[in-house]
Design a protein around this motif. Structure first.
Motif, mmCIF file in Angstrom:
data_model
loop_
_atom_site.group_PDB
_atom_site.id
_atom_site.type_symbol
_atom_site.label_atom_id
_atom_site.label_comp_id
_atom_site.label_asym_id
_atom_site.label_seq_id
_atom_site.Cartn_x
_atom_site.Cartn_y
_atom_site.Cartn_z
ATOM 1 N N VAL A 31 0.853 -1.185 0.000
ATOM 2 C CA VAL A 31 0.000 0.000 0.000
ATOM 3 C C VAL A 31 0.890 1.238 0.000
ATOM 4 N N LYS A 32 0.663 2.133 -0.953
ATOM 5 C CA LYS A 32 1.465 3.345 -1.025
ATOM 6 C C LYS A 32 0.979 4.340 0.018
ATOM 7 N N GLU A 33 1.916 4.812 0.828
ATOM 8 C CA GLU A 33 1.634 5.808 1.857
ATOM 9 C C GLU A 33 2.721 6.864 1.773
ATOM 10 N N GLY A 34 2.343 8.045 1.345
ATOM 11 C CA GLY A 34 3.345 9.084 1.134
ATOM 12 C C GLY A 34 4.251 8.659 -0.004
ATOM 13 N N GLY A 35 5.532 8.669 0.203
ATOM 14 C CA GLY A 35 6.471 8.247 -0.829
ATOM 15 C C GLY A 35 6.982 6.835 -0.618
ATOM 16 N N GLN A 36 6.384 6.095 0.308
ATOM 17 C CA GLN A 36 6.843 4.744 0.615
ATOM 18 C C GLN A 36 5.701 3.747 0.491
ATOM 19 N N TYR A 37 6.038 2.460 0.670
ATOM 20 C CA TYR A 37 5.055 1.385 0.550
ATOM 21 C C TYR A 37 5.019 0.581 1.845
ATOM 22 N N ARG A 38 3.807 0.350 2.355
ATOM 23 C CA ARG A 38 3.603 -0.432 3.579
ATOM 24 C C ARG A 38 3.526 -1.916 3.243
ATOM 25 N N LEU A 39 4.112 -2.735 4.109
ATOM 26 C CA LEU A 39 4.092 -4.187 3.970
ATOM 27 C C LEU A 39 2.682 -4.691 4.282
ATOM 28 N N THR A 40 2.031 -5.274 3.284
ATOM 29 C CA THR A 40 0.674 -5.797 3.426
ATOM 30 C C THR A 40 0.526 -7.038 2.548
ATOM 31 N N ASP A 56 6.030 -1.747 8.808
ATOM 32 C CA ASP A 56 7.238 -1.616 7.998
ATOM 33 C C ASP A 56 6.956 -0.866 6.701
ATOM 34 N N HIS A 57 7.866 0.045 6.328
ATOM 35 C CA HIS A 57 7.757 0.793 5.079
ATOM 36 C C HIS A 57 9.005 0.561 4.233
ATOM 37 N N PHE A 58 8.815 0.564 2.907
ATOM 38 C CA PHE A 58 9.909 0.325 1.964
ATOM 39 C C PHE A 58 9.871 1.372 0.863
#
Length: 84
Positions: A31-40, A56-58
């Motif tokens: 899931v994109k959140e801001g400029g990063q992606y959440r582990l889902t 966690d964000h990547f």
């Protein structure tokens, strides 16, 4: 059309394929959140499902999806059917 998508950021990310592990189906769904992606990830077996959501964000969707599959496999190995 692809040129405009690249220029204006309108391209849709491809949905990753489900992966099988110990009879479970794991579908990463970063899931994109801001400029990063959440582990889902969505974990399914025999009509039951569990949505794995971590803090966690990547930097990229690919990194988040790979980590989601690894985390889901670890969870399945630890809990098995107790996950549901």
């Amino acid at each position: 059309m692809a040129l405009f998508s690249k220029l204006f950021g309108k391209s849709e990310p491809t949905m990753p394929e489900a992966e099988q592990h110990e009879g479970f189906s794991i579908t990463p769904q970063s899931v994109k959140e801001g400029g990063q992606y959440r582990l889902t990830a969505l974990i399914e077996k025999d009509g039951k499902s569990h949505m794995l959501i971590r803090a966690d964000h990547f930097a990229s969707a690919d990194e988040a999806n790979a980590a989601a599959v690894a985390k889901a496999k670890m969870l399945i190995d630890q809990l098995g059917d107790g996950l549901f």
